[in-house]
Scaffold this active site. Structure first.
Site, PDB file in Angstrom:
ATOM      1  N   SER A  64       1.118  -1.229  -0.109  1.00 21.87           N
ATOM      2  CA  SER A  64       0.024   0.025  -0.206  1.00 21.87           C
ATOM      3  C   SER A  64       0.935   1.390   0.024  1.00 21.87           C
ATOM      4  O   SER A  64       0.577   2.253  -0.631  1.00 21.87           O
ATOM      5  CB  SER A  64      -0.891  -0.129   1.321  1.00 21.87           C
ATOM      6  OG  SER A  64      -1.956  -1.060   1.157  1.00 21.87           O
ATOM      7  N   ALA A 152      -4.929  -0.862  -2.469  1.00 21.06           N
ATOM      8  CA  ALA A 152      -4.297  -0.287  -1.244  1.00 21.06           C
ATOM      9  C   ALA A 152      -5.376   0.397  -0.045  1.00 21.06           C
ATOM     10  O   ALA A 152      -6.335   0.652  -0.443  1.00 21.06           O
ATOM     11  CB  ALA A 152      -3.464   1.069  -1.788  1.00 21.06           C
ATOM     12  N   LYS A 153      -4.733  -0.266   0.928  1.00 20.75           N
ATOM     13  CA  LYS A 153      -5.469   0.234   2.186  1.00 20.75           C
ATOM     14  C   LYS A 153      -5.162   1.578   2.688  1.00 20.75           C
ATOM     15  O   LYS A 153      -4.257   1.735   3.395  1.00 20.75           O
ATOM     16  CB  LYS A 153      -5.336  -0.809   3.308  1.00 20.75           C
ATOM     17  CG  LYS A 153      -6.572  -0.912   4.257  1.00 20.75           C
ATOM     18  CD  LYS A 153      -6.503  -1.998   5.187  1.00 20.75           C
ATOM     19  CE  LYS A 153      -7.548  -2.366   6.272  1.00 20.75           C
ATOM     20  NZ  LYS A 153      -8.859  -2.412   5.744  1.00 20.75           N
ATOM     21  N   VAL A 154      -5.892   2.873   1.986  1.00 18.00           N
ATOM     22  CA  VAL A 154      -5.544   3.929   2.126  1.00 18.00           C
ATOM     23  C   VAL A 154      -6.694   4.933   3.102  1.00 18.00           C
ATOM     24  O   VAL A 154      -7.626   4.378   3.079  1.00 18.00           O
ATOM     25  CB  VAL A 154      -5.472   4.597   1.005  1.00 18.00           C
ATOM     26  CG1 VAL A 154      -5.180   6.201   1.031  1.00 18.00           C
ATOM     27  CG2 VAL A 154      -4.644   4.103   0.170  1.00 18.00           C
ATOM     28  N   TYR A 158     -11.613   5.510   3.198  1.00 13.29           N
ATOM     29  CA  TYR A 158     -12.689   4.975   4.017  1.00 13.29           C
ATOM     30  C   TYR A 158     -13.668   6.327   4.426  1.00 13.29           C
ATOM     31  O   TYR A 158     -14.548   6.106   5.228  1.00 13.29           O
ATOM     32  CB  TYR A 158     -11.953   4.772   5.347  1.00 13.29           C
ATOM     33  CG  TYR A 158     -11.487   3.324   5.073  1.00 13.29           C
ATOM     34  CD1 TYR A 158     -12.228   2.438   5.484  1.00 13.29           C
ATOM     35  CD2 TYR A 158     -10.204   2.791   4.276  1.00 13.29           C
ATOM     36  CE1 TYR A 158     -11.871   0.784   5.271  1.00 13.29           C
ATOM     37  CE2 TYR A 158     -10.007   1.830   3.979  1.00 13.29           C
ATOM     38  CZ  TYR A 158     -10.698   0.746   4.521  1.00 13.29           C
ATOM     39  OH  TYR A 158     -10.230  -0.679   4.247  1.00 13.29           O
TER      40      TYR A 158
END
Length: 290
Positions: A64, A152-154, A158
């Site tokens: 990420s 990607a965990k951005v 969220y």
């Protein structure tokens, strides 16, 4: 809820009390959501405290950061060692762990020049969602993969999740089912989704989803239990009224769904193959045999 005066965190090379930590008000992460993170669980087992799939989570964290052009030079081994030390310092066993990579002060729209690693943890003995959830199809779409690095965990992604989840709650539901830009089912506000029909489990294909580590674990379990899985694109109407459905994620674990858009899933959860997967997952994280 998450920390007290004695809680220890790790930040930028040092362990410290959570109450003493601070953040820079001129950082890109605060202003633009330019950060990457992970959600990881640890469990009490007969072999002591074990972090579930630490390597996979930290490989994804590093990926990420790479996708977002954030400099980040910790190794998976270093991250795993620090995590176990954090749990030990806090006396945690069943816990949720949040690694967070933020960027140095920079108010321009340019790549990060330096990053800071934070490791936080708090006690968490069960998933954050209850079984038999009533969900609705959301009007909010999953971010377009041509506009975002959806794999990607951005942090900034969220905001979309908050909008979708809160809208569902405001309408009297437990959670949202979010579609992609083509009207296909993608995921919930923060978990992957499966539904069961005629003994087969269906889950959205990669493209607009965050292909979760729990999702991959479910697919592995299904292979071991000889339960067929199809990764495919499908519309919400194909899911409504199916035999069963569930959300899955690190925090949620595996959560049964009651209905989609007020149309119930038709089989008793206890009699489904999805229930077998749920039981096998709970055994897996506690290092018990299937």
């Amino acid at each position: 809820m998450y920390y007290n005066d004695e809680t220890v965190i790790y930040f930028d090379g040092n362990f410290m009390k959570a109450k003493d930590a601070g953040t820079n008000l001129y950082g890109q992460s605060l202003h633009y959501g330019y950060s990457v993170f992970e959600g990881i669980k640890s469990y009490s087992t007969d072999h002591g405290t074990k972090v579930f799939k630490a390597e996979e989570h930290y490989e994804r964290l590093k990926r990420s950061a790479e996708l977002m052009h954030i400099p980040f030079d910790y190794s998976v081994k270093q991250l795993t060692t620090l995590t176990y030390e954090l749990l030990e310092r806090n006396g945690f066993s069943d816990a949720y762990i949040r690694p967070l990579v933020t960027c140095s002060p920079n108010m321009s729209l340019s790549k990060g020049q330096k990053s800071y690693l934070s490791l936080l943890a708090w006690e968490w003995s069960n998933g954050y969602l209850a079984n038999k959830m009533r969900i609705m199809t959301s009007a909010f779409q999953r971010p377009n993969p041509k506009a975002f690095k959806v794999e990607a965990k951005v942090g900034g992604h969220y905001v979309n999740s908050i909008l979708a989840c809160q809208d569902a709650k405001d309408r009297g539901y437990d959670e949202a089912l979010v579609l992609d830009e083509n009207g296909n089912v993608a995921e919930s506000s923060g978990a992957n989704v499966f539904y069961e029909k005629d003994g087969v489990l269906f889950t959205p294909a990669k493209g607009s989803i965050l292909p979760g580590i729990t999702r991959q674990t479910v697919i592995e379990i299904c292979d071991e239990l000889h339960i067929p899985v199809r990764e495919t694109f499908f519309k919400p109407e194909e899911m409504r009224g199916a035999d069963a459905g569930f959300f899955c994620g690190t925090a949620a674990e595996i959560v049964a769904l009651d209905s989609l858009d007020d149309i119930p899933f038709t089989r008793n959860w206890e009699d489904t193959k999805s229930k077998k997967v749920q039981q096998a997952y709970l055994k897996r994280v506690r290092l018990l045999s299937l």
